[in-house]
Structure formats: C-alpha cells, structure tokens
Design an enzyme around this catalytic site. Structure first.
Site, PDB file in Angstrom:
ATOM      1  N   TYR A  76       3.564  40.422  17.333  1.00  0.00           N
ATOM      2  CA  TYR A  76       3.502  40.452  18.958  1.00  0.00           C
ATOM      3  C   TYR A  76       4.686  40.370  19.358  1.00  0.00           C
ATOM      4  O   TYR A  76       5.399  39.333  18.920  1.00  0.00           O
ATOM      5  CB  TYR A  76       2.232  39.543  19.806  1.00  0.00           C
ATOM      6  CG  TYR A  76       0.954  40.226  19.273  1.00  0.00           C
ATOM      7  CD1 TYR A  76       0.584  41.137  20.400  1.00  0.00           C
ATOM      8  CD2 TYR A  76       0.494  39.729  18.236  1.00  0.00           C
ATOM      9  CE1 TYR A  76      -0.665  41.184  19.915  1.00  0.00           C
ATOM     10  CE2 TYR A  76      -0.790  40.080  17.853  1.00  0.00           C
ATOM     11  CZ  TYR A  76      -1.357  40.882  18.829  1.00  0.00           C
ATOM     12  OH  TYR A  76      -3.149  41.359  18.397  1.00  0.00           O
ATOM     13  N   ARG A 194      -2.628  35.029  24.743  1.00  0.00           N
ATOM     14  CA  ARG A 194      -2.908  34.175  25.871  1.00  0.00           C
ATOM     15  C   ARG A 194      -2.766  32.524  26.088  1.00  0.00           C
ATOM     16  O   ARG A 194      -3.021  31.865  26.140  1.00  0.00           O
ATOM     17  CB  ARG A 194      -3.871  34.646  26.746  1.00  0.00           C
ATOM     18  CG  ARG A 194      -4.084  35.656  27.517  1.00  0.00           C
ATOM     19  CD  ARG A 194      -4.685  36.504  28.230  1.00  0.00           C
ATOM     20  NE  ARG A 194      -5.873  36.326  27.176  1.00  0.00           N
ATOM     21  CZ  ARG A 194      -7.318  36.822  27.989  1.00  0.00           C
ATOM     22  NH1 ARG A 194      -7.527  36.354  28.537  1.00  0.00           N
ATOM     23  NH2 ARG A 194      -8.258  37.745  27.408  1.00  0.00           N
TER      24      ARG A 194
END
Length: 244
Positions: A76, A194
């Site tokens: 990511y 997150r």
C-alpha cells in the site's frame, strides 16, 4: 445474449480492477456481475470506500481461488495526517486535534516545547516492522456474535477487540509535508492500515489518522496492470459482443 455466444467469464476469469474512490468493494463486484451476466463473481480482499487501488475480482471457477489470492502479501501507499485522530482512524469521521500539540512546517511541538521532527517520524516506523500484534479498528467488518463490529460501534455499544498477529515487512516514510506524511507499507493479509496509522500517531504522542490509501500490489499482481472501471466496462462489453 444469443445462445450461440460463449461467455468466457462463466468459465472463469481473474480481473484486475483499479477500484474508484468512494466505491465499496461490493459496488465493484456488483458492476462486474451485471456486465458479465453471471452470479458467480467475488473479490479477493476488501478495500474501504475511501481507498483506491488494486482489487482482484474472480468469476466462474476462479472464485474457488479467492482465499488463495487473499492470503498473498499486500503493498500500500498513502498518507497519514499527524496532530489529530478520528474514531474510525480515517476520514470517515471528523478529525479531532490532539490537545497540547501544534503543527509547524518542519516539526510538531508538544507539551513543554518537545519537538517531533523528521528523525523521530522515521524512527517511529521501526517498532511496527516485523511480526506485530495489532488491534483491528472497532469500525470494521469483523463479526462478534454474528454482528458486524462497526454496526455495534455506531450504536454506541462497548466493543473490545483482541490484538491479532500480523507481519509488516516494510513500513517506510517516503515524504514529509506536515501535518501529512506519505508512506509505503508491505504487509501480510489481515493488516489494517487504519490501525497502523492510529498506532503510529500514538507512538509519536501527537495522534494520527489515515488520510488516503492506495493498494498497489497483491502478491505478483500490480495496480499498473489493472483496468479502471470504465476500461473494464469497455473491455467486457466488447469481448462479450465478439466472443462466439
């Protein structure tokens, strides 16, 4: 579709899709399902609506390989905003500034004049590299007693999730432009970026939340080889039109 036409997606295909911003993963699956005109369609790993990037969608017999694709290493890129936090650990909820911290151009000033600069930001990544225990966000799709925890959280219920083992092979800060820092993460399946952002902010002391996220790789599959949703629509429509 004429009876004589062969539908290659019914037999099985693996589609690499660059998921659009604000689409759920199921939105993408539903769009593809309507295009290929078969029911057996699924995705190999959820991306939140506020994330973009690689989504593997399988049709037909390839849906049996979904778990195999989901188990592969992920990469990511994105941004983390320092100096504030949110209940959802991302921009689905309103950021709340961390009391006592002031963001300057080149550092964050904490209580008593303590400074958090580039060196501290880079150094903080080290404690999140390797095998780590991570608590998933309470605003997630994990189930407790058959209920999604985000549904319980939205109702104000007290939700407690236990830490889970994940592996973060790489966590590097690629750019600092306070209050935002850009990053690249390579991790095992089950890792919540997150939660990583929230934990990173806690480690620094100033708080943080995930402000953007893009999945760039799943195993050997890369987002640069993926189709946008518009390209997928054109490709699938043309293929079904001429495949006989």
């Amino acid at each position: 579709m004429p009876d004589a036409m062969v539908n290659p997606y019914a037999d099985g295909q693996v589609l690499l899709i660059d998921k659009p911003l604000d689409w759920t993963s199921f939105d993408s699956v539903r769009k593809i399902r309507n295009l290929v005109r078969i029911k057996k369609v699924g995705h190999a790993g959820t991306l939140d609506p506020l994330a973009t990037g690689l989504l593997i969608i399988c049709t037909g017999k390839f849906t049996k390989k979904i778990n195999e694709y989901m188990a592969r290493e992920k990469e990511y890129t994105g941004t983390i905003t320092l100096g504030a936090a949110t209940p959802t650990y991302d921009l689905e909820s309103e950021p709340v500034p961390t009391p006592g911290y002031i963001v300057h151009d080149s550092f964050i000033e904490g209580p008593g004049g303590a400074k958090i600069g580039a060196d501290a930001i880079h150094a903080a990544t080290e404690q999140f590299t390797g095998p780590v225990m991570q608590v998933p966000p309470i605003h997630s799709a994990i189930k407790i007693n058959g209920k999604r925890v985000y549904e319980l959280a939205r109702k104000g219920k007290d939700v407690k999730l236990e830490p889970r083992p994940v592996t973060i092979a790489a966590f590097e800060i690629t750019e600092i432009s306070l209050p935002m820092v850009s990053f690249r993460v390579v991790c095992s399946t089950g890792t919540y970026i997150r939660s990583l952002a929230n934990d990173f902010g806690a480690a620094l002391g100033c708080g943080a939340y995930l402000s953007s996220l893009r999945r760039t790789r799943i195993g050997e599959y890369k987002v640069e080889d993926a189709l946008t949703m518009d390209e997928a629509v054109t490709t699938i429509t043309n293929r079904l039109k001429f495949e006989v």
